[in-house]
Design a protein around this motif. Structure first.
Motif, mmCIF file in Angstrom:
data_model
loop_
_atom_site.group_PDB
_atom_site.id
_atom_site.type_symbol
_atom_site.label_atom_id
_atom_site.label_comp_id
_atom_site.label_asym_id
_atom_site.label_seq_id
_atom_site.Cartn_x
_atom_site.Cartn_y
_atom_site.Cartn_z
ATOM 1 N N ALA A 56 0.835 -1.209 0.000
ATOM 2 C CA ALA A 56 0.000 0.000 0.000
ATOM 3 C C ALA A 56 0.867 1.256 0.000
ATOM 4 O O ALA A 56 0.532 2.253 -0.662
ATOM 5 C CB ALA A 56 -0.933 0.000 1.208
ATOM 6 N N LYS A 59 2.304 1.587 -3.493
ATOM 7 C CA LYS A 59 1.241 2.044 -4.393
ATOM 8 C C LYS A 59 1.028 3.557 -4.282
ATOM 9 O O LYS A 59 0.828 4.236 -5.290
ATOM 10 C CB LYS A 59 -0.060 1.300 -4.064
ATOM 11 C CG LYS A 59 -1.194 1.591 -5.000
ATOM 12 C CD LYS A 59 -2.400 0.725 -4.625
ATOM 13 C CE LYS A 59 -3.546 0.919 -5.573
ATOM 14 N NZ LYS A 59 -4.693 0.056 -5.217
ATOM 15 N N GLN A 60 1.109 4.081 -3.072
ATOM 16 C CA GLN A 60 0.900 5.514 -2.852
ATOM 17 C C GLN A 60 2.137 6.344 -3.196
ATOM 18 O O GLN A 60 2.047 7.373 -3.845
ATOM 19 C CB GLN A 60 0.521 5.745 -1.384
ATOM 20 C CG GLN A 60 0.351 7.195 -0.989
ATOM 21 C CD GLN A 60 -0.924 7.813 -1.530
ATOM 22 O OE1 GLN A 60 -1.899 7.110 -1.788
ATOM 23 N NE2 GLN A 60 -0.936 9.115 -1.707
ATOM 24 N N ARG A 70 2.663 -4.375 -11.558
ATOM 25 C CA ARG A 70 1.394 -5.063 -11.793
ATOM 26 C C ARG A 70 1.264 -5.494 -13.251
ATOM 27 O O ARG A 70 0.830 -6.605 -13.550
ATOM 28 C CB ARG A 70 0.250 -4.140 -11.396
ATOM 29 C CG ARG A 70 -1.097 -4.784 -11.439
ATOM 30 C CD ARG A 70 -2.139 -3.789 -11.017
ATOM 31 N NE ARG A 70 -2.875 -4.335 -9.908
ATOM 32 C CZ ARG A 70 -3.833 -3.713 -9.274
ATOM 33 N NH1 ARG A 70 -4.140 -2.475 -9.594
ATOM 34 N NH2 ARG A 70 -4.480 -4.292 -8.308
ATOM 35 N N THR A 83 0.320 -7.268 -5.716
ATOM 36 C CA THR A 83 -0.080 -5.999 -6.335
ATOM 37 C C THR A 83 -1.598 -5.873 -6.476
ATOM 38 O O THR A 83 -2.089 -4.840 -6.915
ATOM 39 C CB THR A 83 0.580 -5.797 -7.725
ATOM 40 O OG1 THR A 83 0.262 -6.902 -8.559
ATOM 41 C CG2 THR A 83 2.073 -5.609 -7.595
ATOM 42 N N HIS A 84 -2.319 -6.890 -6.098
ATOM 43 C CA HIS A 84 -3.785 -6.824 -6.097
ATOM 44 C C HIS A 84 -4.262 -6.801 -4.650
ATOM 45 O O HIS A 84 -4.751 -7.780 -4.109
ATOM 46 C CB HIS A 84 -4.386 -8.000 -6.875
ATOM 47 C CG HIS A 84 -4.228 -7.847 -8.335
ATOM 48 N ND1 HIS A 84 -3.075 -8.185 -9.005
ATOM 49 C CD2 HIS A 84 -5.065 -7.334 -9.274
ATOM 50 C CE1 HIS A 84 -3.218 -7.907 -10.279
ATOM 51 N NE2 HIS A 84 -4.421 -7.387 -10.478
ATOM 52 N N ASN A 85 -4.101 -5.650 -4.042
ATOM 53 C CA ASN A 85 -4.406 -5.479 -2.626
ATOM 54 C C ASN A 85 -5.055 -4.121 -2.442
ATOM 55 O O ASN A 85 -4.684 -3.160 -3.088
ATOM 56 C CB ASN A 85 -3.095 -5.702 -1.848
ATOM 57 C CG ASN A 85 -2.711 -4.627 -0.885
ATOM 58 O OD1 ASN A 85 -3.547 -4.098 -0.167
ATOM 59 N ND2 ASN A 85 -1.435 -4.295 -0.859
ATOM 60 N N ASP A 86 -6.049 -4.077 -1.596
ATOM 61 C CA ASP A 86 -6.810 -2.844 -1.407
ATOM 62 C C ASP A 86 -6.610 -2.227 -0.026
ATOM 63 O O ASP A 86 -7.496 -1.548 0.483
ATOM 64 C CB ASP A 86 -8.304 -3.113 -1.623
ATOM 65 C CG ASP A 86 -8.623 -3.441 -3.069
ATOM 66 O OD1 ASP A 86 -7.936 -2.905 -3.957
ATOM 67 O OD2 ASP A 86 -9.548 -4.239 -3.304
ATOM 68 N N THR A 87 -5.472 -2.439 0.572
ATOM 69 C CA THR A 87 -5.200 -1.871 1.887
ATOM 70 C C THR A 87 -5.134 -0.348 1.794
ATOM 71 O O THR A 87 -4.497 0.195 0.901
ATOM 72 C CB THR A 87 -3.873 -2.430 2.445
ATOM 73 O OG1 THR A 87 -3.966 -3.852 2.495
ATOM 74 C CG2 THR A 87 -3.575 -1.884 3.824
ATOM 75 N N ASP A 88 -5.795 0.302 2.712
ATOM 76 C CA ASP A 88 -5.817 1.762 2.767
ATOM 77 C C ASP A 88 -4.433 2.289 3.142
ATOM 78 O O ASP A 88 -3.790 1.781 4.069
ATOM 79 C CB ASP A 88 -6.847 2.209 3.804
ATOM 80 C CG ASP A 88 -6.881 3.711 3.975
ATOM 81 O OD1 ASP A 88 -7.261 4.401 3.017
ATOM 82 O OD2 ASP A 88 -6.520 4.185 5.070
ATOM 83 N N TYR A 89 -3.984 3.325 2.430
ATOM 84 C CA TYR A 89 -2.654 3.896 2.665
ATOM 85 C C TYR A 89 -2.484 4.377 4.106
ATOM 86 O O TYR A 89 -1.478 4.091 4.745
ATOM 87 C CB TYR A 89 -2.388 5.040 1.683
ATOM 88 C CG TYR A 89 -1.150 5.837 2.032
ATOM 89 C CD1 TYR A 89 0.123 5.316 1.804
ATOM 90 C CD2 TYR A 89 -1.254 7.100 2.607
ATOM 91 C CE1 TYR A 89 1.262 6.024 2.127
ATOM 92 C CE2 TYR A 89 -0.119 7.825 2.933
ATOM 93 C CZ TYR A 89 1.130 7.280 2.696
ATOM 94 O OH TYR A 89 2.256 7.993 3.030
#
Length: 109
Positions: A56, A59-60, A70, A83-89
C-alpha cells in the motif's frame, strides 16, 4: 514493547531507504521487484509479515513503479498477488509506524 525480529527490522529499514532513494521511474522497477521477492522470504517469529502494508505504501509513494510491477510481472504469481491489494494507505502507514516503533526503527519519511 520491543520485538526481536532482526530480519524484519533489516527489511523495513531497506524498504524505507528504497522509498526515499529510488525515483518513481522505470529504472527503479527491477530494484523494487527484487526487494518484494526478497521481502516475501523474510522470516518472522512473533508478528505477521506486513506485505499488504508495504505494498500500500509503494502504491501511494511510487505509483508508476507499482503499476509497472502489476503490468509487467502479472505472470509472476507472487508479484501478481501482492499488487492486487486494497489496503488503505493511511491504515498501512499507521501499521508500519507502530511496527517500526516496536522494532526500534526511527522513521525517515
Amino acid at each position: 514493547m520491543d520485538l526481536k525480529e532482526p530480519e524484519l527490522k533489516n527489511a523495513i529499514q531497506q524498504f524505507d531507504e528504497l522509498i526515499l532513494d529510488i525515483p518513481d521511474e522505470v529504472q527503479g522497477l527491477l530494484t523494487f521487484k527484487a526487494f518484494i521477492l526478497q521481502f516475501l522470504k523474510t522470516k518472522t517469529t512473533t508478528v505477521s509479515l506486513p506485505v499488504a502494508d508495504v505494498m500500500a505504501i509503494i502504491k501511494q509513494k511510487k505509483p508508476f513503479i507499482f503499476s509497472m510491477l502489476r503490468k509487467e510481472y502479472s505472470n509472476n504469481i507472487a508479484i501478481n498477488i501482492v499488487t492486487h491489494n486494497d489496503t488503505d494507505y493511511r491504515e498501512a502507514y499507521r501499521n508500519l509506524q507502530l511496527l517500526r516503533t516496536k522494532l526500534g526503527i526511527v522513521k525517515r519519511y
